[in-house]
Motif scaffolding. Structure first.
Motif, mmCIF file in Angstrom:
data_model
loop_
_atom_site.group_PDB
_atom_site.id
_atom_site.type_symbol
_atom_site.label_atom_id
_atom_site.label_comp_id
_atom_site.label_asym_id
_atom_site.label_seq_id
_atom_site.Cartn_x
_atom_site.Cartn_y
_atom_site.Cartn_z
ATOM 1 N N MET A 1 -32.503 -0.987 -123.962
ATOM 2 C CA MET A 1 -31.454 -1.627 -123.436
ATOM 3 C C MET A 1 -31.589 -2.956 -123.914
ATOM 4 O O MET A 1 -32.696 -3.473 -123.535
ATOM 5 N N PRO A 2 -30.400 -3.660 -124.623
ATOM 6 C CA PRO A 2 -30.638 -5.111 -124.933
ATOM 7 C C PRO A 2 -31.057 -5.763 -123.712
ATOM 8 O O PRO A 2 -30.728 -5.692 -122.488
ATOM 9 N N HIS A 3 -32.046 -7.127 -124.050
ATOM 10 C CA HIS A 3 -32.492 -7.697 -122.681
ATOM 11 C C HIS A 3 -32.657 -9.232 -123.237
ATOM 12 O O HIS A 3 -33.047 -9.533 -124.321
ATOM 13 N N THR A 4 -32.388 -10.146 -122.555
ATOM 14 C CA THR A 4 -32.567 -11.463 -122.483
ATOM 15 C C THR A 4 -33.667 -11.860 -121.653
ATOM 16 O O THR A 4 -33.515 -11.838 -120.655
ATOM 17 N N PHE A 5 -34.401 -12.788 -122.215
ATOM 18 C CA PHE A 5 -35.507 -13.049 -121.432
ATOM 19 C C PHE A 5 -35.543 -14.853 -121.435
ATOM 20 O O PHE A 5 -34.781 -15.380 -122.287
ATOM 21 N N LEU A 6 -35.891 -15.388 -120.283
ATOM 22 C CA LEU A 6 -36.058 -16.690 -120.167
ATOM 23 C C LEU A 6 -37.497 -17.144 -120.277
ATOM 24 O O LEU A 6 -38.009 -16.900 -119.319
ATOM 25 N N ALA A 7 -37.976 -17.704 -121.240
ATOM 26 C CA ALA A 7 -39.290 -18.103 -121.557
ATOM 27 C C ALA A 7 -39.376 -19.595 -121.086
ATOM 28 O O ALA A 7 -39.039 -20.315 -121.683
ATOM 29 N N PRO A 22 -32.553 -3.966 -113.960
ATOM 30 C CA PRO A 22 -32.176 -2.997 -112.854
ATOM 31 C C PRO A 22 -33.559 -2.578 -111.970
ATOM 32 O O PRO A 22 -34.451 -2.572 -112.548
ATOM 33 N N LEU A 23 -33.425 -2.503 -110.821
ATOM 34 C CA LEU A 23 -34.364 -2.300 -109.919
ATOM 35 C C LEU A 23 -34.950 -1.072 -110.018
ATOM 36 O O LEU A 23 -36.009 -0.769 -109.678
ATOM 37 N N LYS A 24 -34.120 -0.013 -110.497
ATOM 38 C CA LYS A 24 -34.588 1.442 -110.783
ATOM 39 C C LYS A 24 -34.131 1.727 -112.061
ATOM 40 O O LYS A 24 -32.949 1.975 -112.450
ATOM 41 N N GLY A 25 -35.246 1.965 -112.714
ATOM 42 C CA GLY A 25 -35.103 2.673 -114.192
ATOM 43 C C GLY A 25 -34.258 1.778 -115.300
ATOM 44 O O GLY A 25 -34.379 0.587 -115.131
ATOM 45 N N MET A 26 -33.395 2.717 -115.726
ATOM 46 C CA MET A 26 -32.345 2.212 -116.636
ATOM 47 C C MET A 26 -31.061 2.291 -116.162
ATOM 48 O O MET A 26 -29.960 2.145 -116.957
ATOM 49 N N SER A 27 -31.022 2.083 -114.652
ATOM 50 C CA SER A 27 -29.362 2.215 -114.178
ATOM 51 C C SER A 27 -28.731 1.125 -114.725
ATOM 52 O O SER A 27 -29.081 0.080 -114.429
ATOM 53 N N PRO A 28 -27.529 1.299 -115.073
ATOM 54 C CA PRO A 28 -26.573 0.273 -115.862
ATOM 55 C C PRO A 28 -25.844 -0.541 -114.666
ATOM 56 O O PRO A 28 -25.610 -1.739 -114.911
#
Length: 536
Positions: A1-7, A22-28
């Motif tokens: 899943m695409p993801h943006t991080f704040l470093a 997501p709190l649970k797995g890959m839930s959209p």
């Protein structure tokens, strides 16, 4: 899943990556949580492996002290109150959420950093599967003004101001830990107990045949090959790596015991071990008529006794005053008894509290007619020290009664009564009444803000008040703080604890339950019974 991080790079040159996931797995779509994906040193940072074009060119400038502090508050708030996650962004199927990129952009903008730093274009550059926004703080954290704090003086048994002061922790996202495994469930729901599967008896001959078969299979099974010894791995160089001493929420009962609060510690341990249950209204919290009942497994009528409460003068004096007839025999209580009479079944003739067996909640709702609220005049509550410059005056440490119950209520209920009726009215003669304590043990917040419960570490509890109104530093009670000059020393970092941390723990471990506490009863017979009547 695409993801943006704040470093984010902190004043010590350590960076931490944050992202809404997501709190649970890959839930959209669903509950979200803020994940930390890694930490490192300035010598080996992620931007050097995959630099953002404008950062590498020097076009993204370091944050100012004010911007860093604002970003710190925003990220801490998101960690404690994670927003719903929606990979699509916005509202989908009635769920209002945001995706990882929207969250990172919002955090940046809450820092007050100028848009020309490039954040507004971040969404359209780079690999969408590995995006970063790099924020770096430059500044001397020791130039920040130290704040006063209060430590327990166990000799005088009061909160004492500390002259050395404390500093806000300069490292982002260091917060109370919740990684310890939850304790064994102490009271599984009754439905689970009833659903336990009965074991099917096995014939002894079948058991013998099965054992012989297993032995024959074992004889014909070749020995497994011995595993090859792998070369010793070279441990990473961690000699100079330091870390902040962690503190887990489940460590608090151990600290409470050092404050001579064994009952308070026991109740909190019980809360952690309870089935998951959280009240959602004041009516439910106090088990008022018309609200939900607490599950029976979460009604505790054994831990608190009146004899134990009477060891404390505030409870003893309150109970002594409450037993005087003028407290429970007056026009107000007569009206309450009339309400009790009107709710009784039409065929009721004899009423006794023992008819309710173990159902304390129903007995309380049906037969209670009088109460007395007892609050601690010296009890530290959210505001006594936080908004007043009283240098600890009149701020006594909580004893075990306060740690267990805080403020509490004493109640009077019908113990035994006789009911009669005529064509036009019903009459009730109350021959005896009973006294008891009932109090919720809950982390429910009924206001818009969560209740502050102090700063804690493995050694002690402390109070970090809000600053005077003329100072610019604010909301220190929301952040970890430390004393001395070495933030990595043992037992110097103090973690803020709020009611909402216990709600987070519940969501993480699917356990932890608000309880309703009852004491035992003290019953008195009335030399002159009370007569109550109501028209039909």
């Amino acid at each position: 899943m695409p993801h943006t991080f704040l470093a984010v790079t902190d004043p010590h040159g350590r960076y931490t990556e944050y992202g809404l996931v997501p709190l649970k797995g890959m839930s959209p779509i669903g509950p979200g949580t803020i994940a930390k994906t890694g930490m490192g040193t300035r010598g080996r940072t992620a931007e050097e492996a995959n630099p953002h074009p404008r950062y590498a060119d020097g076009l993204i400038q370091p944050l100012t002290v004010q911007q860093y502090n604002a970003l710190e508050r925003a990220i801490f708030y998101s960690i404690d109150n994670p927003p719903p996650y929606s990979v699509y962004g916005g509202s989908v199927s009635g769920v209002q959420g945001e995706n990882c990129t929207q969250w990172a952009v919002r955090m940046w903008r809450m820092s007050g950093a100028p848009e020309q730093y490039g954040i507004s274009r971040m969404e359209s550059v780079g690999n969408p599967y590995w995006q970063y926004v790099f924020l770096e703080y430059h500044g001397d954290v020791d130039t920040l003004k130290k704040m006063r704090y209060y430590a327990p003086n166990k000799l005088l048994w009061r909160w004492s101001p500390q002259a050395d002061g404390c500093l806000k922790l300069p490292i982002l996202a260091v917060c109370v830990d919740m990684q310890k495994s939850p304790p064994k469930l102490r009271n599984p729901p009754l439905a689970e107990k009833k659903a336990a599967v009965k074991k099917v008896p096995v014939d002894s001959a079948d058991r013998t045949v099965e054992s012989i078969g297993k032995f024959i299979n074992w004889l014909h099974t070749p020995a497994p090959p011995k595993p090859k010894l792998a070369p010793a791995a070279t441990a990473p160089h961690t000699k100079n790596e330091k870390s902040i001493e962690p503190f887990d929420l489940q460590d608090i009962p151990d600290v409470m015991e050092t404050f001579k609060s064994p009952i308070g510690a026991k109740l909190l341990r019980n809360w952690f071990a309870n089935q998951k249950h959280g009240v959602t209204s004041l009516e439910e919290k106090y088990s008022m008529p018309g609200s939900k009942f607490y599950p029976k497994e979460l009604v505790d009528a054994k831990t608190i006794t009146l004899d134990w409460m009477m060891k404390y003068s505030i409870a003893e004096k309150g109970f002594e005053a409450f037993q005087k007839r003028a407290s429970w025999d007056n026009p107000t209580t007569h009206a309450a008894l009339g309400d009790v009479l009107s709710r009784l079944p039409s065929n009721a003739k004899w009423i006794h509290k023992n008819q309710y067996t173990d159902d304390r909640q129903e007995m309380h709702r049906d037969l209670m007619f009088c109460s007395l609220r007892i609050d601690w005049p010296m009890l530290m509550k959210n505001g006594d020290l936080l908004d007043e410059e009283n240098d600890g005056k009149n701020s006594f440490l909580d004893n075990d009664l306060a740690a267990s119950l805080g403020g509490f209520s004493l109640y009077a209920a019908i113990n035994e009564a006789w009911v009669s009726r005529t064509a036009t009215e019903r009459k009730m003669r109350v021959d005896s009444i009973t006294f008891y304590m009932m109090n919720p043990y809950s982390f429910y917040d009924h206001t818009g803000t969560s209740q502050y419960l102090g700063h804690w570490n493995k050694k002690n509890a402390h109070l970090v008040p809000h600053p005077p109104k003329d100072e610019t530093t604010s909301h220190w009670a929301n952040f970890p703080v430390y004393t001395g000059n070495d933030v990595y020393a043992k037992k110097v970092v103090m973690y803020p604890i709020y009611n909402h941390h216990y709600r987070q723990w519940q969501e993480k471990h699917n356990q932890g339950g608000d309880m309703l506490l009852f004491s035992d009863f003290k019953t008195i017979s009335l030399s002159s019974p009370m007569e109550i009547s109501c028209r039909i």
